[in-house]
Write a protein that holds these residues in place. Sequence first.
Motif, PDB file in Angstrom:
ATOM      1  N   ALA A  18       5.155 -14.698  81.135  1.00 35.16           N
ATOM      2  CA  ALA A  18       3.438 -14.351  81.300  1.00 35.16           C
ATOM      3  C   ALA A  18       3.682 -14.948  83.176  1.00 35.16           C
ATOM      4  N   VAL A  19       4.755 -15.757  83.667  1.00 37.47           N
ATOM      5  CA  VAL A  19       4.703 -15.998  84.406  1.00 37.47           C
ATOM      6  C   VAL A  19       4.765 -15.299  85.863  1.00 37.47           C
ATOM      7  N   SER A  20       5.919 -14.193  85.935  1.00 37.09           N
ATOM      8  CA  SER A  20       6.209 -13.153  85.980  1.00 37.09           C
ATOM      9  C   SER A  20       5.094 -12.057  86.599  1.00 37.09           C
ATOM     10  N   LEU A  21       4.242 -11.596  85.091  1.00 32.99           N
ATOM     11  CA  LEU A  21       3.944 -11.196  85.499  1.00 32.99           C
ATOM     12  C   LEU A  21       2.438 -11.047  85.723  1.00 32.99           C
ATOM     13  N   ALA A  22       2.092 -12.152  85.556  1.00 27.64           N
ATOM     14  CA  ALA A  22       0.746 -12.570  86.656  1.00 27.64           C
ATOM     15  C   ALA A  22       0.680 -12.043  88.123  1.00 27.64           C
ATOM     16  N   ALA A  23       2.133 -12.823  88.384  1.00 28.49           N
ATOM     17  CA  ALA A  23       2.322 -12.475  89.736  1.00 28.49           C
ATOM     18  C   ALA A  23       2.721 -10.923  89.968  1.00 28.49           C
ATOM     19  N   ALA A  24       3.494 -10.752  88.824  1.00 34.06           N
ATOM     20  CA  ALA A  24       3.560  -9.815  89.623  1.00 34.06           C
ATOM     21  C   ALA A  24       2.184  -8.636  89.919  1.00 34.06           C
ATOM     22  N   VAL A  25       1.349  -8.345  88.911  1.00 35.42           N
ATOM     23  CA  VAL A  25       0.239  -7.425  88.272  1.00 35.42           C
ATOM     24  C   VAL A  25      -0.880  -7.861  89.607  1.00 35.42           C
ATOM     25  N   ARG A  61       3.012  -8.318 106.178  1.00 36.29           N
ATOM     26  CA  ARG A  61       2.554  -8.431 105.216  1.00 36.29           C
ATOM     27  C   ARG A  61       2.534  -7.909 103.692  1.00 36.29           C
ATOM     28  N   ASP A  62       1.863  -6.661 104.217  1.00 37.64           N
ATOM     29  CA  ASP A  62       1.417  -5.323 102.825  1.00 37.64           C
ATOM     30  C   ASP A  62       3.501  -5.422 102.754  1.00 37.64           C
ATOM     31  N   ARG A  63       4.370  -4.961 103.199  1.00 37.12           N
ATOM     32  CA  ARG A  63       5.722  -5.557 102.996  1.00 37.12           C
ATOM     33  C   ARG A  63       5.783  -6.670 101.821  1.00 37.12           C
ATOM     34  N   ASP A  64       5.568  -7.891 102.660  1.00 37.33           N
ATOM     35  CA  ASP A  64       5.783  -9.049 101.775  1.00 37.33           C
ATOM     36  C   ASP A  64       5.362  -8.928 100.068  1.00 37.33           C
ATOM     37  N   TRP A  65       4.371  -8.404 100.450  1.00 38.46           N
ATOM     38  CA  TRP A  65       3.706  -8.507  98.692  1.00 38.46           C
ATOM     39  C   TRP A  65       4.323  -7.589  97.980  1.00 38.46           C
ATOM     40  N   HIS A  66       4.549  -6.877  98.465  1.00 37.13           N
ATOM     41  CA  HIS A  66       5.156  -4.964  97.739  1.00 37.13           C
ATOM     42  C   HIS A  66       7.015  -6.377  96.922  1.00 37.13           C
ATOM     43  N   ARG A  67       7.373  -6.839  98.099  1.00 38.47           N
ATOM     44  CA  ARG A  67       9.195  -7.410  97.883  1.00 38.47           C
ATOM     45  C   ARG A  67       8.281  -8.649  96.776  1.00 38.47           C
ATOM     46  N   VAL A  68       7.643  -9.055  96.541  1.00 32.18           N
ATOM     47  CA  VAL A  68       7.050 -10.151  95.805  1.00 32.18           C
ATOM     48  C   VAL A  68       6.403  -9.445  94.414  1.00 32.18           C
ATOM     49  N   ALA A  72       9.081  -9.746  91.346  1.00 35.60           N
ATOM     50  CA  ALA A  72       8.591 -10.966  90.012  1.00 35.60           C
ATOM     51  C   ALA A  72       8.476  -9.494  88.723  1.00 35.60           C
ATOM     52  N   TRP A  73       8.041  -7.942  89.546  1.00 32.69           N
ATOM     53  CA  TRP A  73       8.507  -7.131  88.057  1.00 32.69           C
ATOM     54  C   TRP A  73      10.540  -7.410  87.161  1.00 32.69           C
ATOM     55  N   THR A  74      10.702  -7.741  88.254  1.00 33.08           N
ATOM     56  CA  THR A  74      12.440  -7.611  88.070  1.00 33.08           C
ATOM     57  C   THR A  74      11.916  -8.824  86.951  1.00 33.08           C
ATOM     58  N   ILE A  75      12.154 -10.277  87.477  1.00 29.84           N
ATOM     59  CA  ILE A  75      12.452 -11.361  86.643  1.00 29.84           C
ATOM     60  C   ILE A  75      11.164 -11.357  85.265  1.00 29.84           C
ATOM     61  N   CYS A  76      10.475 -10.425  85.223  1.00 30.75           N
ATOM     62  CA  CYS A  76      10.307  -9.945  84.137  1.00 30.75           C
ATOM     63  C   CYS A  76      10.557  -9.094  83.272  1.00 30.75           C
TER      64      CYS A  76
END
Length: 94
Positions: A18-25, A61-68, A72-76
């Motif tokens: 749930a947390v990783s899905l929210a972070a990924a979205v 910053r754009d690259r950082d958000w893409h990396r996050v 997050a999708w990988t963890i999910c």
Amino acid sequence: MNVFWMVEVLMVTLSVIAVSLAAAVTADAVSGRSRERGPDRVDAAVSPSASPVLNAREVRRDRDWHRVATRAWTICILASVVAVAAVGVLIVVG
């Protein structure tokens, strides 16, 4: 392994999903929003009133958000695999 601990692993895994899905979205939305604003920054930088140098911090910053989002999708996905395996073990044991 005790059934109690398998249920605990399943509950923790579902929380992680749930947390990783929210972070990924959220990270996907932020990185997508900043990608949509990309041409505006280029147009502003080309205009004579603005500085011709693009700001490297915003690109980073754009690259950082893409990396996050990617992490997050990988963890999910990994947590989903663990949850499916835990449910399978609980079905076999139970």
